[in-house]
Design a protein around this motif. Structure first.
Motif, PDB file in Angstrom:
ATOM      1  N   PHE A  28      22.454 -13.134  12.663  1.00 43.14           N
ATOM      2  CA  PHE A  28      22.260 -11.704  12.893  1.00 43.14           C
ATOM      3  C   PHE A  28      21.429 -11.499  14.154  1.00 43.14           C
ATOM      4  O   PHE A  28      20.747 -12.408  14.620  1.00 43.14           O
ATOM      5  N   ASP A  29      21.487 -10.305  14.693  1.00 42.72           N
ATOM      6  CA  ASP A  29      20.821 -10.006  15.959  1.00 42.72           C
ATOM      7  C   ASP A  29      19.474  -9.320  15.819  1.00 42.72           C
ATOM      8  O   ASP A  29      18.692  -9.312  16.773  1.00 42.72           O
ATOM      9  N   SER A  30      19.206  -8.700  14.657  1.00 38.38           N
ATOM     10  CA  SER A  30      17.966  -7.930  14.567  1.00 38.38           C
ATOM     11  C   SER A  30      17.522  -7.737  13.128  1.00 38.38           C
ATOM     12  O   SER A  30      18.315  -7.843  12.193  1.00 38.38           O
ATOM     13  N   LEU A  31      16.245  -7.426  13.008  1.00 34.77           N
ATOM     14  CA  LEU A  31      15.628  -7.009  11.749  1.00 34.77           C
ATOM     15  C   LEU A  31      14.875  -5.725  12.042  1.00 34.77           C
ATOM     16  O   LEU A  31      13.977  -5.696  12.886  1.00 34.77           O
ATOM     17  N   LEU A  32      15.265  -4.653  11.353  1.00 29.37           N
ATOM     18  CA  LEU A  32      14.592  -3.364  11.488  1.00 29.37           C
ATOM     19  C   LEU A  32      14.053  -2.973  10.119  1.00 29.37           C
ATOM     20  O   LEU A  32      14.774  -3.065   9.119  1.00 29.37           O
ATOM     21  N   ILE A  33      12.782  -2.565  10.072  1.00 30.94           N
ATOM     22  CA  ILE A  33      12.207  -2.237   8.770  1.00 30.94           C
ATOM     23  C   ILE A  33      11.669  -0.816   8.737  1.00 30.94           C
ATOM     24  O   ILE A  33      11.243  -0.257   9.741  1.00 30.94           O
ATOM     25  N   ALA A  34      11.709  -0.260   7.543  1.00 31.85           N
ATOM     26  CA  ALA A  34      11.307   1.128   7.298  1.00 31.85           C
ATOM     27  C   ALA A  34       9.793   1.259   7.197  1.00 31.85           C
ATOM     28  O   ALA A  34       9.088   0.283   6.948  1.00 31.85           O
ATOM     29  N   LEU A  67       6.388  -7.229  10.814  1.00 36.46           N
ATOM     30  CA  LEU A  67       7.162  -7.676  11.979  1.00 36.46           C
ATOM     31  C   LEU A  67       6.434  -8.768  12.757  1.00 36.46           C
ATOM     32  O   LEU A  67       7.079  -9.662  13.324  1.00 36.46           O
ATOM     33  N   ALA A  68       5.115  -8.736  12.783  1.00 37.21           N
ATOM     34  CA  ALA A  68       4.366  -9.815  13.429  1.00 37.21           C
ATOM     35  C   ALA A  68       4.575 -11.128  12.675  1.00 37.21           C
ATOM     36  O   ALA A  68       4.740 -12.191  13.285  1.00 37.21           O
ATOM     37  N   ALA A  69       4.598 -11.058  11.343  1.00 36.95           N
ATOM     38  CA  ALA A  69       4.883 -12.261  10.545  1.00 36.95           C
ATOM     39  C   ALA A  69       6.285 -12.774  10.859  1.00 36.95           C
ATOM     40  O   ALA A  69       6.497 -13.976  11.028  1.00 36.95           O
ATOM     41  N   LEU A  78      15.851  -9.555  17.492  1.00 36.65           N
ATOM     42  CA  LEU A  78      15.035  -8.391  17.828  1.00 36.65           C
ATOM     43  C   LEU A  78      14.320  -7.938  16.569  1.00 36.65           C
ATOM     44  O   LEU A  78      14.866  -8.020  15.460  1.00 36.65           O
ATOM     45  N   LEU A  79      13.105  -7.431  16.735  1.00 36.85           N
ATOM     46  CA  LEU A  79      12.273  -7.032  15.607  1.00 36.85           C
ATOM     47  C   LEU A  79      11.803  -5.601  15.829  1.00 36.85           C
ATOM     48  O   LEU A  79      11.180  -5.311  16.851  1.00 36.85           O
ATOM     49  N   GLY A  80      12.107  -4.724  14.889  1.00 30.59           N
ATOM     50  CA  GLY A  80      11.749  -3.342  15.152  1.00 30.59           C
ATOM     51  C   GLY A  80      11.551  -2.480  13.934  1.00 30.59           C
ATOM     52  O   GLY A  80      11.796  -2.875  12.795  1.00 30.59           O
ATOM     53  N   THR A  81      11.111  -1.278  14.244  1.00 31.30           N
ATOM     54  CA  THR A  81      10.930  -0.262  13.227  1.00 31.30           C
ATOM     55  C   THR A  81      12.212   0.533  13.111  1.00 31.30           C
ATOM     56  O   THR A  81      12.840   0.887  14.094  1.00 31.30           O
ATOM     57  N   GLY A  82      12.567   0.787  11.888  1.00 35.57           N
ATOM     58  CA  GLY A  82      13.776   1.564  11.654  1.00 35.57           C
ATOM     59  C   GLY A  82      13.534   2.556  10.528  1.00 35.57           C
ATOM     60  O   GLY A  82      14.108   2.404   9.493  1.00 35.57           O
ATOM     61  N   ILE A  83      12.607   3.429  10.648  1.00 35.46           N
ATOM     62  CA  ILE A  83      11.944   3.985  11.827  1.00 35.46           C
ATOM     63  C   ILE A  83      10.436   4.039  11.623  1.00 35.46           C
ATOM     64  O   ILE A  83       9.988   3.930  10.486  1.00 35.46           O
ATOM     65  N   ALA A 109      10.428  -6.771  20.695  1.00 36.51           N
ATOM     66  CA  ALA A 109      10.117  -5.591  19.896  1.00 36.51           C
ATOM     67  C   ALA A 109      11.050  -4.428  20.243  1.00 36.51           C
ATOM     68  O   ALA A 109      11.365  -4.185  21.403  1.00 36.51           O
ATOM     69  N   VAL A 110      11.455  -3.724  19.203  1.00 31.62           N
ATOM     70  CA  VAL A 110      12.261  -2.503  19.332  1.00 31.62           C
ATOM     71  C   VAL A 110      11.507  -1.411  18.578  1.00 31.62           C
ATOM     72  O   VAL A 110      11.133  -1.600  17.418  1.00 31.62           O
ATOM     73  N   PHE A 111      11.284  -0.291  19.246  1.00 29.54           N
ATOM     74  CA  PHE A 111      10.494   0.784  18.644  1.00 29.54           C
ATOM     75  C   PHE A 111      11.406   1.959  18.310  1.00 29.54           C
ATOM     76  O   PHE A 111      11.713   2.786  19.151  1.00 29.54           O
ATOM     77  N   GLY A 112      11.868   1.991  17.066  1.00 30.87           N
ATOM     78  CA  GLY A 112      12.667   3.109  16.580  1.00 30.87           C
ATOM     79  C   GLY A 112      11.755   4.144  15.969  1.00 30.87           C
ATOM     80  O   GLY A 112      10.867   3.812  15.180  1.00 30.87           O
ATOM     81  N   VAL A 113      11.942   5.403  16.329  1.00 31.22           N
ATOM     82  CA  VAL A 113      11.057   6.464  15.846  1.00 31.22           C
ATOM     83  C   VAL A 113      11.857   7.560  15.152  1.00 31.22           C
ATOM     84  O   VAL A 113      13.046   7.735  15.397  1.00 31.22           O
ATOM     85  N   GLY A 114      11.178   8.306  14.313  1.00 32.84           N
ATOM     86  CA  GLY A 114      11.782   9.438  13.631  1.00 32.84           C
ATOM     87  C   GLY A 114      10.728  10.420  13.188  1.00 32.84           C
ATOM     88  O   GLY A 114       9.527  10.191  13.368  1.00 32.84           O
ATOM     89  N   VAL A 115      11.185  11.521  12.613  1.00 34.52           N
ATOM     90  CA  VAL A 115      10.275  12.601  12.243  1.00 34.52           C
ATOM     91  C   VAL A 115       9.921  12.614  10.761  1.00 34.52           C
ATOM     92  O   VAL A 115       8.980  13.271  10.359  1.00 34.52           O
ATOM     93  N   GLY A 116      10.686  11.910   9.940  1.00 38.69           N
ATOM     94  CA  GLY A 116      10.385  11.847   8.514  1.00 38.69           C
ATOM     95  C   GLY A 116      10.949  13.014   7.729  1.00 38.69           C
ATOM     96  O   GLY A 116      11.461  13.974   8.293  1.00 38.69           O
TER      97      GLY A 116
END
Length: 138
Positions: A28-34, A67-69, A78-83, A109-116
């Motif tokens: 896989f290419d990435s891990l994005l976590i909530a 994500l640091a772990a 790639l390691l990022g926030t989703g979102i 690092a990938v920085f995914g953002v949202g409003v919630g």
């Protein structure tokens, strides 16, 4: 085409390092976590998918620690926030966390953002739910 995994990481599931290793090993290419800082005990906001709010929302780990772990045991994904819920975060601390993750992951690092969506969670952070979109844009 690239494929990644987007998930919640909690204390009840696979640990972030083990998950990241497994994702990378499987190509896989990435891990994005909530992210949710917390879920207020008293909620008026309905769960967007209907029904009861799944327990994983109450148990999410901090995304930047997790994500640091993950970064410490992987080389490629790639390691990022989703979102990341940036309207509920201090912008200076958040910038430092993102920059730190980018350094420890060697630029992955990938920085995914949202409003919630959870109004009570936002209010607990001092965020006005009616202006969260403008705040995120700012």
């Amino acid at each position: 085409m690239k494929f990644g995994i987007s998930t919640f990481i909690t204390d009840q599931g696979i640990a972030p390092a083990a998950l990241a290793r497994a994702i990378e090993e499987r190509g896989f290419d990435s891990l994005l976590i909530a992210e949710h800082s917390h879920i207020p005990a008293s909620r008026r906001t309905p769960y967007p998918n209907g029904g009861e709010l799944p327990e994983k929302y109450y148990r999410t780990l901090d995304p930047f620690v997790a994500l640091a772990a993950a970064a410490s045991v992987t080389d490629r994904i790639l390691l990022g926030t989703g979102i990341a819920l940036v309207a509920q975060r201090d912008p200076i601390h958040t910038a430092k966390e993102v920059a730190s993750l980018d350094v420890v992951s060697a630029g992955r690092a990938v920085f995914g953002v949202g409003v919630g969506w959870n109004r009570e969670e936002m209010e607990n952070h001092g965020t006005d739910p009616t202006s969260r979109g403008r705040l995120v844009n700012e």
